[in-house]
Design a protein around this motif. Sequence first.
Motif, short mmCIF file in Angstrom:
data_model
loop_
_atom_site.label_atom_id
_atom_site.label_comp_id
_atom_site.label_asym_id
_atom_site.label_seq_id
_atom_site.Cartn_x
_atom_site.Cartn_y
_atom_site.Cartn_z
N ARG A 11 0.78 -1.13 -0.06
CA ARG A 11 -0.05 -0.15 0.11
C ARG A 11 0.90 1.05 0.17
NH1 ARG A 11 -4.74 1.52 4.33
NH2 ARG A 11 -5.89 2.71 3.02
N ARG A 13 0.87 5.22 0.60
CA ARG A 13 0.27 6.55 1.29
C ARG A 13 0.36 7.81 0.61
NH1 ARG A 13 3.88 9.97 2.95
NH2 ARG A 13 5.72 9.46 4.19
N PRO A 14 -0.61 8.80 0.77
CA PRO A 14 -0.46 10.04 0.39
C PRO A 14 0.91 10.74 0.52
CG PRO A 14 -2.46 9.82 1.49
CD PRO A 14 -1.65 8.54 1.87
N ASP A 18 2.78 16.67 8.11
CA ASP A 18 3.33 16.95 9.32
C ASP A 18 4.87 16.00 9.32
OD1 ASP A 18 1.42 14.86 11.33
OD2 ASP A 18 1.58 15.08 9.28
N PHE A 21 7.24 14.30 12.23
CA PHE A 21 6.59 13.20 12.71
C PHE A 21 6.92 11.99 12.21
CE2 PHE A 21 3.03 10.11 12.75
CZ PHE A 21 3.07 10.00 14.40
N PHE A 22 6.83 12.05 10.81
CA PHE A 22 7.09 10.55 10.31
C PHE A 22 8.33 10.20 9.74
CE2 PHE A 22 5.80 12.84 6.42
CZ PHE A 22 6.79 12.45 5.44
N SER A 88 -3.17 4.28 -2.51
CA SER A 88 -3.90 5.13 -1.48
C SER A 88 -3.04 6.74 -1.63
CB SER A 88 -3.77 4.61 -0.14
OG SER A 88 -4.40 3.59 0.08
N TYR A 100 -11.47 9.58 4.60
CA TYR A 100 -10.86 9.80 3.44
C TYR A 100 -11.56 8.86 2.29
CZ TYR A 100 -6.35 11.65 4.63
OH TYR A 100 -4.96 12.26 5.22
N TYR A 109 -8.51 5.35 -5.76
CA TYR A 109 -7.98 5.41 -4.33
C TYR A 109 -8.31 4.26 -3.65
CZ TYR A 109 -7.31 7.00 0.56
OH TYR A 109 -6.88 6.90 1.62
N GLN A 140 8.76 0.81 6.41
CA GLN A 140 9.56 1.97 7.27
C GLN A 140 8.71 2.92 8.24
OE1 GLN A 140 10.41 4.74 4.25
NE2 GLN A 140 11.93 5.93 5.36
N THR A 141 9.25 3.44 9.07
CA THR A 141 8.44 4.35 10.20
C THR A 141 7.76 5.46 9.18
OG1 THR A 141 9.86 4.15 11.86
CG2 THR A 141 8.49 6.03 11.91
N GLY A 142 6.63 5.88 9.34
CA GLY A 142 5.84 6.79 8.78
C GLY A 142 5.31 6.33 7.42
N GLY A 144 2.64 4.13 6.96
CA GLY A 144 1.41 3.90 7.10
C GLY A 144 0.96 2.52 7.60
N LYS A 145 1.93 2.07 8.40
CA LYS A 145 1.62 0.77 9.34
C LYS A 145 0.43 0.83 10.16
CE LYS A 145 5.68 0.08 10.92
NZ LYS A 145 6.44 1.25 10.16
N SER A 146 0.69 1.87 11.06
CA SER A 146 -0.55 2.10 12.05
C SER A 146 -1.77 2.61 11.31
CB SER A 146 -0.06 3.31 13.17
OG SER A 146 1.21 3.17 13.60
P1 ADP Z 1 3.77 4.27 10.67
O1 ADP Z 1 2.75 3.51 11.62
O2 ADP Z 1 4.25 3.10 9.42
O3 ADP Z 1 5.01 4.86 11.36
P2 ADP Z 1 1.46 6.07 10.14
O4 ADP Z 1 0.47 4.88 10.19
O5 ADP Z 1 1.54 6.52 11.53
O6 ADP Z 1 2.95 5.53 9.82
O7 ADP Z 1 1.32 7.10 8.92
C1 ADP Z 1 2.07 8.06 8.77
C2 ADP Z 1 1.18 9.39 8.55
O8 ADP Z 1 0.76 9.11 7.03
C3 ADP Z 1 -0.04 9.43 9.14
O9 ADP Z 1 -0.30 11.11 9.47
C4 ADP Z 1 -1.18 8.84 8.73
O10 ADP Z 1 -2.35 9.59 8.90
C5 ADP Z 1 -0.73 9.21 7.22
N1 ADP Z 1 -1.28 8.16 6.30
C6 ADP Z 1 -0.70 6.75 6.42
N2 ADP Z 1 -1.21 6.12 5.27
C7 ADP Z 1 -2.37 6.71 4.83
C8 ADP Z 1 -3.22 6.54 4.02
N3 ADP Z 1 -3.46 4.96 3.17
N4 ADP Z 1 -4.35 7.42 3.66
C9 ADP Z 1 -4.02 8.34 4.21
N5 ADP Z 1 -3.14 8.99 4.98
C10 ADP Z 1 -2.30 8.06 5.41
#
Ligand code: ADP
Length: 375
Positions: A11, A13-14, A18, A21-22, A88, A100, A109, A140-142, A144-146
């Motif tokens: 997947r 991400r967009p 911020d 943070f990531f 996404s 979203y 999307y 990788q951190t940031g 979109g895992k969480s």
């Molecule tokens: P991780 O857990 O890998 O460190 P996060 O899940 O916290 O990363 O994602 C980092 C940022 O990207 C967050 O602000 C999150 O809301 C945004 N983000 C990640 N994946 C998506 C997605 N599929 N659609 C919209 N925003 C996303």
Amino acid sequence: HSKDCVKVAVRVRPFNKDSHFFLFPFKSYLNPPIVWFCPSLTLLPPPPERGDAGSRCIVSMVTSSITIQDPRESQSRRSFCFDYAYWSHSGFTRDRGGLYVPEEPGGRYSDQDSVFQDLGEGVLENALQGYNATLLAYGQTGSGKSYSMVGYGPNKGLVPKLCDRLFHHRENRTPGVFFSMLEIYNEQVVDLLSRGSRTPGGLRVREEQQRGFYVEGLRTVPCDSAPQVEQLMDSRSHMLIILQLKQIFSKESITKQSNINLVDLAGSERQRSSGSEADRLKEGTAINLSLTTLGNVISSLADVAVGKKVVHIPYRDSVLTKLLQSALGGNSRTVMIATLSPADICYEESLSTLRYAERAKRIQNRAVVNESPTE
Ligand code: ADP
């Protein structure tokens, strides 16, 4: 007995706003508020001013294949094919509640619902049939895992959606649901449900012939609603959630017991060192041992699947791989979601995530229905 390959999804991400943070790669080592509010305190160079703005998207997707381009060499591209690929990155809008959604009906999307339909429903269905099931998020951190596993605000991720559905099923199938949640830190198991009373040195991981590896004394809470599970999951650190299902079929006098493992792994960049002295030191510690060993286990199992001779699969080398033994090459149906940043500056990490995911795809499990006569 059936042979099942690990199912792998990617997947992308967009672009993000911020950025500090990531971009901060050790977010769960330090007290997060300090990092978030005072990014200058971190040892890293200051983040770019406007997040991913100014970055270029180097990832493209056609059906389930994904192509990544080397930002330094326009001719150099690598393509990978997975079971699912989720775009996404663009083509979305946010509704008034912050959800979203695709910009137009049927747009490209992939929202949280479509990911759940493909991955989450299958995991739940398997578990209800009596198979162990595992869902792993890697990246990788940031990346979109969480977001994919837990979600943010109205954009609920796989775990809460799975719980909603699980308790919705209850009326006709009556599974008993038991919840536990742990974190592995420095190779020690921390019970996230008994935070007040931490066991010095962590809980012990034991092995039994029938059951495989398990954590001794882990708190297990019976649950009967999705909000109850969400309340238990308030922690956002990387973690392993175990949902044990127990179903009694009185007519047939059969009990089915299965586990759902939900794993939000630590950022994959922790596996490698960038070569600095500090990183080399860290590499020798136990912090990333679990992730390094997971990579080794996946590589060995991928070799087994292509017929190479492998003497030893190093499950026992880390706590994480012990606990995931049945998920990797064992009695479980397993799904991995690999998450990617679209940005050119993340090229090396994204390519390495794709290679990791490609190896994971070759792993073969032998899942069996866990049933026994009701006592
Ligand atoms: P991780 O857990 O890998 O460190 P996060 O899940 O916290 O990363 O994602 C980092 C940022 O990207 C967050 O602000 C999150 O809301 C945004 N983000 C990640 N994946 C998506 C997605 N599929 N659609 C919209 N925003 C996303």
